[in-house]
Design a protein around this motif. Structure first.
Motif, short mmCIF file in Angstrom:
data_model
loop_
_atom_site.label_atom_id
_atom_site.label_comp_id
_atom_site.label_asym_id
_atom_site.label_seq_id
_atom_site.Cartn_x
_atom_site.Cartn_y
_atom_site.Cartn_z
N GLN A 11 -11.70 -2.71 -9.25
CA GLN A 11 -11.85 -2.66 -7.80
C GLN A 11 -12.75 -1.53 -7.32
O GLN A 11 -13.44 -1.67 -6.31
N GLY A 12 -12.73 -0.42 -8.03
CA GLY A 12 -13.53 0.73 -7.61
C GLY A 12 -12.79 1.63 -6.65
O GLY A 12 -11.89 1.19 -5.93
N LEU B 65 -4.96 9.29 -6.40
CA LEU B 65 -5.29 8.38 -5.31
C LEU B 65 -4.22 7.31 -5.16
O LEU B 65 -3.77 7.03 -4.04
N CYS B 66 -3.81 6.73 -6.28
CA CYS B 66 -2.84 5.64 -6.25
C CYS B 66 -1.59 5.99 -7.06
O CYS B 66 -1.65 6.75 -8.02
N LEU B 67 -0.50 5.40 -6.64
CA LEU B 67 0.75 5.49 -7.37
C LEU B 67 1.02 4.13 -7.99
O LEU B 67 1.08 3.12 -7.29
N LEU B 68 1.15 4.09 -9.31
CA LEU B 68 1.41 2.86 -10.04
C LEU B 68 2.90 2.78 -10.34
O LEU B 68 3.53 3.80 -10.65
N LEU C 129 -10.12 0.91 -3.30
CA LEU C 129 -8.76 1.46 -3.33
C LEU C 129 -8.51 2.40 -2.16
O LEU C 129 -7.39 2.52 -1.67
N LEU C 130 -9.57 3.06 -1.69
CA LEU C 130 -9.44 3.97 -0.56
C LEU C 130 -9.31 3.23 0.77
O LEU C 130 -8.63 3.71 1.69
N LEU D 238 -0.72 -1.65 -1.90
CA LEU D 238 -1.92 -2.47 -1.96
C LEU D 238 -1.71 -3.78 -2.71
O LEU D 238 -2.31 -4.80 -2.37
N ALA D 239 -0.89 -3.75 -3.76
CA ALA D 239 -0.69 -4.95 -4.57
C ALA D 239 0.68 -4.92 -5.22
O ALA D 239 1.16 -3.86 -5.63
#
Length: 234
Positions: A113-114, A81-84, A118-119, A19-20
């Motif tokens: 972002q909420g 949910l996310c991998l940093l 992110l989803l 995503l970023a």
């Protein structure tokens, strides 16, 4: 002086969408490619990641030709949910500080972002919205010494909390055990009292039976004596 932290990334675990991303301004294209490749491999390994999942891996030998001692740290957020991810050049950079950076990045990305964004965000769509946030964090965490003590104290606090929770658990278990002993003691005492009462009743019954036997024996003896004495009395 070269920067220590050269890369930050936010990716969605479910579909492996990146995503970023944010790079240190002087990073070379070869180094960018090396960290992108490492992140893709980490996402593949994190398909079934659980909340708090993490790993640290040096770049593959083919990638180290362009960056001498690069390491990629990855961390799954509390929702998995996310991998940093963070790319670090210094092999001696404390892992606990790297993990603290990723925890903070996870919190800030979610708060800014909420979960819904992110989803649903597309690959690369959050690079611009998160760029300043990630740039500031790269600059802040570039000096590990400034965060190492804080992170160490936080870990010690967490350990102390764990010890306290274990102690409370043991106290509660001991309390339950004491209650069980008290119940057992009360039951034994009740049974002892019941046994004592039955013993007293039994002793009285035996004494009463002995008295009856003695009275009957005395009556028989008196009758025999009276029978023998009757002729003389007449």
């Amino acid at each position: 002086m070269a920067e220590t932290i050269v890369f930050l990334g936010v990716a969605r675990i479910q579909d492996q969408a990146v995503l970023a991303t944010c790079y240190e301004k002087n990073v070379l294209n070869e180094e960018k490619k090396a960290y992108e490749t490492a992140l893709a491999a980490a996402l593949d390994r994190a398909k079934t990641a659980y909340p708090g999942w993490r790993e640290s891996r040096p770049l593959d030998s083919d990638d180290r030709a362009s960056c001498e001692s690069g390491i990629l740290y990855t961390f799954a957020d509390p929702q998995a949910l996310c991998l940093l991810a963070v790319g670090i050049r210094d092999a001696d950079y404390p892992e606990r500080v790297a993990v603290q950076l990723l925890r903070e990045l996870a919190d800030k990305a979610r708060n800014s972002q909420g979960d819904e964004v992110l989803l649903e965000a597309k690959s690369g769509s959050l690079s611009k919205p998160l760029r300043k946030l990630m740039t500031d964090m790269m600059r802040t965490y570039n000096d590990a010494g400034a965060h190492d003590k804080t992170t160490e104290v936080r870990e010690k606090v967490d350990q102390l909390k764990g010890i306290m929770q274990d102690n409370v658990k043991k106290i509660l278990e001991t309390h339950v055990t004491l209650e069980s002993l008290e119940d057992s003691s009360s039951s034994m005492s009740s049974q002892a009292n019941k046994f004592l009462k039955q013993s007293v009743d039994l002793r009285r019954q035996i004494q009463f039976r002995n008295l009856k036997i003695k009275a009957l024996f005395g009556t028989c003896v008196a009758a025999v004596i009276l029978y023998i004495a009757m002729p003389f009395i007449n």
